[in-house]
Design a protein around this motif. Structure first.
Motif, PDB file in Angstrom:
ATOM      1  N   ILE A   1       0.951  -1.314  -0.087  1.00  0.00           N
ATOM      2  CA  ILE A   1      -0.002  -0.378  -0.162  1.00  0.00           C
ATOM      3  C   ILE A   1       1.093   0.983  -0.046  1.00  0.00           C
ATOM      4  CG2 ILE A   1      -1.967   1.768   1.948  1.00  0.00           C
ATOM      5  CD1 ILE A   1      -2.711  -1.406   2.306  1.00  0.00           C
ATOM      6  N   ILE A   2       1.665   0.874   0.933  1.00  0.00           N
ATOM      7  CA  ILE A   2       2.698   2.567   0.863  1.00  0.00           C
ATOM      8  C   ILE A   2       3.847   2.926  -0.217  1.00  0.00           C
ATOM      9  CG2 ILE A   2       4.780   3.126   2.434  1.00  0.00           C
ATOM     10  CD1 ILE A   2       3.607   1.834   4.194  1.00  0.00           C
ATOM     11  N   LEU A   3       3.993   1.241  -0.666  1.00  0.00           N
ATOM     12  CA  LEU A   3       4.596   1.208  -2.410  1.00  0.00           C
ATOM     13  C   LEU A   3       3.178   1.883  -3.674  1.00  0.00           C
ATOM     14  CD1 LEU A   3       6.918   0.216  -4.006  1.00  0.00           C
ATOM     15  CD2 LEU A   3       6.283  -1.417  -4.507  1.00  0.00           C
ATOM     16  N   ILE A   4       2.230   1.505  -3.644  1.00  0.00           N
ATOM     17  CA  ILE A   4       1.350   2.306  -4.234  1.00  0.00           C
ATOM     18  C   ILE A   4       0.674   3.870  -3.860  1.00  0.00           C
ATOM     19  CG2 ILE A   4      -0.853   2.274  -5.322  1.00  0.00           C
ATOM     20  CD1 ILE A   4      -1.407  -0.407  -4.407  1.00  0.00           C
ATOM     21  N   LEU A   5       1.381   4.185  -2.991  1.00  0.00           N
ATOM     22  CA  LEU A   5       1.123   5.495  -3.288  1.00  0.00           C
ATOM     23  C   LEU A   5       2.309   6.549  -2.588  1.00  0.00           C
ATOM     24  CD1 LEU A   5      -0.619   5.491   1.277  1.00  0.00           C
ATOM     25  CD2 LEU A   5      -1.641   5.843  -0.419  1.00  0.00           C
ATOM     26  N   ILE A   6       3.420   5.603  -3.220  1.00  0.00           N
ATOM     27  CA  ILE A   6       4.600   6.637  -3.241  1.00  0.00           C
ATOM     28  C   ILE A   6       4.718   6.576  -5.069  1.00  0.00           C
ATOM     29  CG2 ILE A   6       7.185   6.528  -3.780  1.00  0.00           C
ATOM     30  CD1 ILE A   6       7.361   5.415  -0.925  1.00  0.00           C
ATOM     31  N   ILE A   7       3.948   5.628  -4.800  1.00  0.00           N
ATOM     32  CA  ILE A   7       4.265   5.573  -7.025  1.00  0.00           C
ATOM     33  C   ILE A   7       2.949   6.870  -7.178  1.00  0.00           C
ATOM     34  CG2 ILE A   7       3.944   4.130  -9.428  1.00  0.00           C
ATOM     35  CD1 ILE A   7       4.711   1.803  -8.004  1.00  0.00           C
ATOM     36  N   LEU A   8       1.881   6.534  -6.915  1.00  0.00           N
ATOM     37  CA  LEU A   8       0.530   7.530  -7.034  1.00  0.00           C
ATOM     38  C   LEU A   8       1.673   9.155  -6.637  1.00  0.00           C
ATOM     39  CD1 LEU A   8      -2.421   5.586  -5.890  1.00  0.00           C
ATOM     40  CD2 LEU A   8      -1.689   6.627  -7.487  1.00  0.00           C
ATOM     41  N   TRP A   9       1.832   9.573  -5.930  1.00  0.00           N
ATOM     42  CA  TRP A   9       2.671  10.678  -4.920  1.00  0.00           C
ATOM     43  C   TRP A   9       3.664  11.395  -7.023  1.00  0.00           C
ATOM     44  CZ3 TRP A   9       7.889  12.276  -3.696  1.00  0.00           C
ATOM     45  CH2 TRP A   9       8.010  14.003  -3.979  1.00  0.00           C
ATOM     46  N   ILE A  10       4.584   9.625  -6.906  1.00  0.00           N
ATOM     47  CA  ILE A  10       6.163  10.489  -7.649  1.00  0.00           C
ATOM     48  C   ILE A  10       5.163  10.962  -9.323  1.00  0.00           C
ATOM     49  CG2 ILE A  10       7.130   9.745  -9.415  1.00  0.00           C
ATOM     50  CD1 ILE A  10       9.028   7.786  -6.557  1.00  0.00           C
ATOM     51  N   TYR A  11       3.970   9.964  -9.801  1.00  0.00           N
ATOM     52  CA  TYR A  11       2.896  10.421 -11.124  1.00  0.00           C
ATOM     53  C   TYR A  11       2.260  11.453 -10.963  1.00  0.00           C
ATOM     54  CZ  TYR A  11      -1.134  10.132 -14.116  1.00  0.00           C
ATOM     55  OH  TYR A  11      -2.058  10.510 -15.636  1.00  0.00           O
ATOM     56  N   ASN A  12       1.784  12.047  -9.733  1.00  0.00           N
ATOM     57  CA  ASN A  12       1.576  13.673  -9.821  1.00  0.00           C
ATOM     58  C   ASN A  12       2.451  14.645  -9.456  1.00  0.00           C
ATOM     59  OD1 ASN A  12      -2.114  12.531  -9.303  1.00  0.00           O
ATOM     60  ND2 ASN A  12      -1.385  12.198  -7.265  1.00  0.00           N
ATOM     61  N   LEU A  13       3.280  14.163  -9.056  1.00  0.00           N
ATOM     62  CA  LEU A  13       4.189  15.479  -8.782  1.00  0.00           C
ATOM     63  C   LEU A  13       4.859  15.298 -10.611  1.00  0.00           C
ATOM     64  CD1 LEU A  13       6.587  16.791  -7.662  1.00  0.00           C
ATOM     65  CD2 LEU A  13       7.925  15.484  -7.030  1.00  0.00           C
ATOM     66  N   TRP A  14       4.895  14.390 -10.812  1.00  0.00           N
ATOM     67  CA  TRP A  14       5.448  14.607 -12.722  1.00  0.00           C
ATOM     68  C   TRP A  14       4.633  14.802 -13.390  1.00  0.00           C
ATOM     69  CZ3 TRP A  14       9.874  13.652 -14.868  1.00  0.00           C
ATOM     70  CH2 TRP A  14      10.088  13.350 -16.177  1.00  0.00           C
ATOM     71  N   LYS A  15       2.962  14.624 -13.110  1.00  0.00           N
ATOM     72  CA  LYS A  15       1.816  15.324 -13.904  1.00  0.00           C
ATOM     73  C   LYS A  15       1.977  17.164 -13.778  1.00  0.00           C
ATOM     74  CE  LYS A  15      -2.009  14.368 -13.842  1.00  0.00           C
ATOM     75  NZ  LYS A  15      -3.239  13.767 -13.149  1.00  0.00           N
ATOM     76  N   ILE A  16       2.134  17.783 -12.649  1.00  0.00           N
ATOM     77  CA  ILE A  16       2.452  18.820 -12.442  1.00  0.00           C
ATOM     78  C   ILE A  16       3.832  19.768 -13.024  1.00  0.00           C
ATOM     79  CG2 ILE A  16       2.855  20.373 -10.074  1.00  0.00           C
ATOM     80  CD1 ILE A  16       1.124  18.810  -8.031  1.00  0.00           C
ATOM     81  N   ILE A  17       4.920  18.666 -12.963  1.00  0.00           N
ATOM     82  CA  ILE A  17       6.114  19.263 -13.305  1.00  0.00           C
ATOM     83  C   ILE A  17       6.173  19.345 -14.993  1.00  0.00           C
ATOM     84  CG2 ILE A  17       8.253  18.611 -14.225  1.00  0.00           C
ATOM     85  CD1 ILE A  17       8.904  17.090 -11.568  1.00  0.00           C
ATOM     86  N   LEU A  18       5.223  18.248 -15.911  1.00  0.00           N
ATOM     87  CA  LEU A  18       5.186  18.208 -17.338  1.00  0.00           C
ATOM     88  C   LEU A  18       3.968  19.339 -17.279  1.00  0.00           C
ATOM     89  CD1 LEU A  18       4.841  14.648 -18.048  1.00  0.00           C
ATOM     90  CD2 LEU A  18       6.612  16.371 -18.847  1.00  0.00           C
ATOM     91  N   GLY A  19       2.836  19.764 -16.713  1.00  0.00           N
ATOM     92  CA  GLY A  19       2.042  20.188 -17.055  1.00  0.00           C
ATOM     93  C   GLY A  19       2.409  22.500 -16.658  1.00  0.00           C
ATOM     94  N   PHE A  20       3.342  22.420 -16.274  1.00  0.00           N
ATOM     95  CA  PHE A  20       3.968  23.643 -15.515  1.00  0.00           C
ATOM     96  C   PHE A  20       3.707  24.465 -16.442  1.00  0.00           C
ATOM     97  CE2 PHE A  20       6.659  26.811 -13.865  1.00  0.00           C
ATOM     98  CZ  PHE A  20       6.095  27.205 -13.180  1.00  0.00           C
ATOM     99  N   PRO A  21       4.551  24.166 -17.955  1.00  0.00           N
ATOM    100  CA  PRO A  21       3.870  25.413 -18.840  1.00  0.00           C
ATOM    101  C   PRO A  21       3.116  25.302 -19.442  1.00  0.00           C
ATOM    102  CG  PRO A  21       6.385  23.283 -19.189  1.00  0.00           C
ATOM    103  CD  PRO A  21       5.533  23.640 -17.827  1.00  0.00           C
ATOM    104  N   ASN A  22       2.756  24.444 -19.794  1.00  0.00           N
ATOM    105  CA  ASN A  22       0.848  24.661 -20.066  1.00  0.00           C
ATOM    106  C   ASN A  22       0.481  25.727 -19.279  1.00  0.00           C
ATOM    107  OD1 ASN A  22       0.916  23.149 -21.832  1.00  0.00           O
ATOM    108  ND2 ASN A  22       0.390  21.278 -21.020  1.00  0.00           N
ATOM    109  N   ARG A  23       0.333  25.786 -18.057  1.00  0.00           N
ATOM    110  CA  ARG A  23      -0.170  26.419 -16.456  1.00  0.00           C
ATOM    111  C   ARG A  23       0.527  27.629 -17.134  1.00  0.00           C
ATOM    112  NH1 ARG A  23      -4.684  28.204 -14.133  1.00  0.00           N
ATOM    113  NH2 ARG A  23      -3.790  28.524 -11.993  1.00  0.00           N
ATOM    114  N   ILE A  24       1.583  28.377 -17.418  1.00  0.00           N
ATOM    115  CA  ILE A  24       1.777  29.040 -16.511  1.00  0.00           C
ATOM    116  C   ILE A  24       1.483  29.820 -18.288  1.00  0.00           C
ATOM    117  CG2 ILE A  24       4.684  30.874 -18.038  1.00  0.00           C
ATOM    118  CD1 ILE A  24       4.250  29.324 -14.718  1.00  0.00           C
ATOM    119  N   ILE A  25       1.746  29.095 -19.732  1.00  0.00           N
ATOM    120  CA  ILE A  25       1.232  29.591 -20.951  1.00  0.00           C
ATOM    121  C   ILE A  25      -0.458  30.203 -20.756  1.00  0.00           C
ATOM    122  CG2 ILE A  25       0.086  29.198 -23.236  1.00  0.00           C
ATOM    123  CD1 ILE A  25       2.835  27.563 -23.418  1.00  0.00           C
ATOM    124  N   SER A  26      -1.273  29.050 -20.263  1.00  0.00           N
ATOM    125  CA  SER A  26      -2.449  29.795 -19.555  1.00  0.00           C
ATOM    126  C   SER A  26      -2.459  30.394 -18.762  1.00  0.00           C
ATOM    127  CB  SER A  26      -3.807  28.756 -18.425  1.00  0.00           C
ATOM    128  OG  SER A  26      -4.463  28.526 -18.362  1.00  0.00           O
TER     129      SER A  26
END
Length: 433
Positions: free
Chosen positions: A50-75
């Motif tokens: 469960i902890i491993l799954i949570l860590i993976i999800l957190w990393i995934y969300n962090l990655w999404k934020i990093i990837l979406g940052f330029p789009n957010r700035i453009i928006s």
């Protein structure tokens, strides 16, 4: 934001509860893999997963934020650009309404640069160009607006006004008709369309437009009656020129339904009646009008009915038709006839019944003629001097600009307004004591 916090709190509590329940369970899990064997308590294994799954999800969300940052700035940049664009549009409209030409043009340019909305920005640009006198640019913008469905009405309206400014009345009428089809109940446009049709000699179309304007209340009833009487009368005169007497009679009849004492229609219709040997109808119509709107041509038309060779007989009949409280104009007409017939006594009596507040140029001219009949040159000259300072005689005067005319016309020769000529004293001159 609060809802998200509550939701994550519920999820964490649920995970903690699940881990607690599992940790209280007895039992081991045995894992055999490539010759290796490992035994681990099941509760620790599940909790670790469960902890491993949570860590993976957190990393995934962090990655999404990093990837979406330029789009957010453009928006954010787009949002800020749009905000500034609409601010420029609003400021431009205010400046345009206030007549600040330079500011209106500046804000229009900014709005066009910042906003991806041609409908709004070109409306402001067109108005600013029109306001500044740049008719070429205004024509281009209004033409673009007229070509798009959402702004077609305002585009044609703008082109109509540009055409009117350039004295291209036929072109203006074309745009007015197109705009009217798009917004058939627009009050201002409907009232303008009546006049524009009449100015292009489209009198039947003007009557149709007038009835429409009446239905939606864009023209007051008094003004509508004046317009209706004038339009029908003009059509009647056109029919007379074509020798279409029956149609002319109908048109003059329609005019009198609008205004029962409209002098041009009364005289023309009476002459048609006389030509058809219907003197009784003509006499009835002329007699009623004489009491409300005395006019020299009414007196002349009555003579055609009476057929009296003696002027005194005609004068006597006019006096019989004239009531004690008759308009001063009736007295002047009778006095004029009496002086011409040599009946100076009758002329003096008629003029004595005129109230002093009704004295005008004609009154003093008639008094001068009477003095001449008596060879009183001094009195004659005095009356002529008074005539110079008196209020003017009744004429066909425009209620809009005050210009007067000897004969009735459907439009004023000075301001080109339709149906504004009335039989009265011109309002632009007052009596000087």
């Amino acid at each position: 934001m609060m809802i998200k916090v509550i939701w994550w709190t519920i999820k964490i509590l649920a995970i903690c509860l699940l881990v607690a329940v599992i940790s209280n369970q007895e039992g081991n899990t045995e894992i055999v893999w490539v010759g290796w064997k490992m035994e681990i308590p099941t509760s620790i294994l599940v909790g670790g997963l469960i902890i491993l799954i949570l860590i993976i999800l957190w990393i995934y969300n962090l990655w999404k934020i990093i990837l979406g940052f330029p789009n957010r700035i453009i928006s954010l940049i787009k949002e800020n650009r749009q905000k500034n664009g609409y601010n420029a549009l609003a400021y431009g409209l205010v400046a345009s309404s206030a007549g600040d030409v330079e500011s209106a043009k500046k804000y229009a340019a900014q709005a066009q640069k910042l906003l991806d909305n041609k409908d709004l920005t070109e409306m402001l640009s067109a108005h600013a160009a029109h306001l500044s006198g740049d008719k070429s640019a205004a024509y281009k913008y209004f033409s673009n607006l007229a070509d798009r469905k959402n702004t077609e009405f305002h585009g044609h309206l703008g082109l109509m006004r540009l055409s009117l400014d350039n004295s291209k009345k036929k072109e203006a009428l074309t745009h007015a008709r197109k705009a009217s089809l798009l917004q058939p109940r627009n009050p201002k446009l409907n009232s303008m369309l009546v006049i524009m049709e009449a100015q292009q000699n489209n009198y039947s179309e003007a009557i149709v437009a007038l009835q429409k304007a009446r239905r939606i209340g864009s023209i007051g009833e008094s003004r509508a009656q004046s317009l209706g009487a004038a339009l029908h009368t003009k059509i009647g005169f056109d029919n007379l020129e074509k020798n279409e007497l029956s149609d002319a009679e109908k048109s003059f009849g329609f005019a009198l339904r609008e205004k029962t004492d409209f002098i041009p229609a009364v005289i023309a219709l009476s002459k048609i009646f006389i030509g058809n040997n219907n003197d009784r109808k003509a006499l009835s119509l002329l007699s009623k009008t004489w009491k409300n709107q005395p006019h020299p041509e009414i007196a002349n038309t009555l003579k055609l009915i009476w057929k009296n060779e003696r002027a005194s007989s005609n004068i006597a009949k006019l006096i019989d038709l004239t009531e004690d409280n008759a308009d001063a104009q009736a007295r002047y007409i009778i006095a004029d006839e009496a002086i011409s017939a040599g009946l100076t006594g009758e002329a003096k009596e008629q003029l004595s019944k005129v109230l002093s507040e009704d004295y005008n140029t004609l009154y003093h001219q008639l008094k001068s003629r009477l003095a001449d009949k008596n060879n009183d040159k001094s009195s004659s000259n005095q009356e002529l001097e008074k005539a110079l300072n008196a209020s003017p005689n009744h004429r066909w005067s425009c209620g809009s600009c005050g210009t007067s005319s000897e004969v009735w016309k459907i439009s004023c020769g000075n301001c080109d307004k339709i149906g504004t000529l009335d039989w009265l004293s011109p309002p632009n001159t007052s009596k000087i004591s």
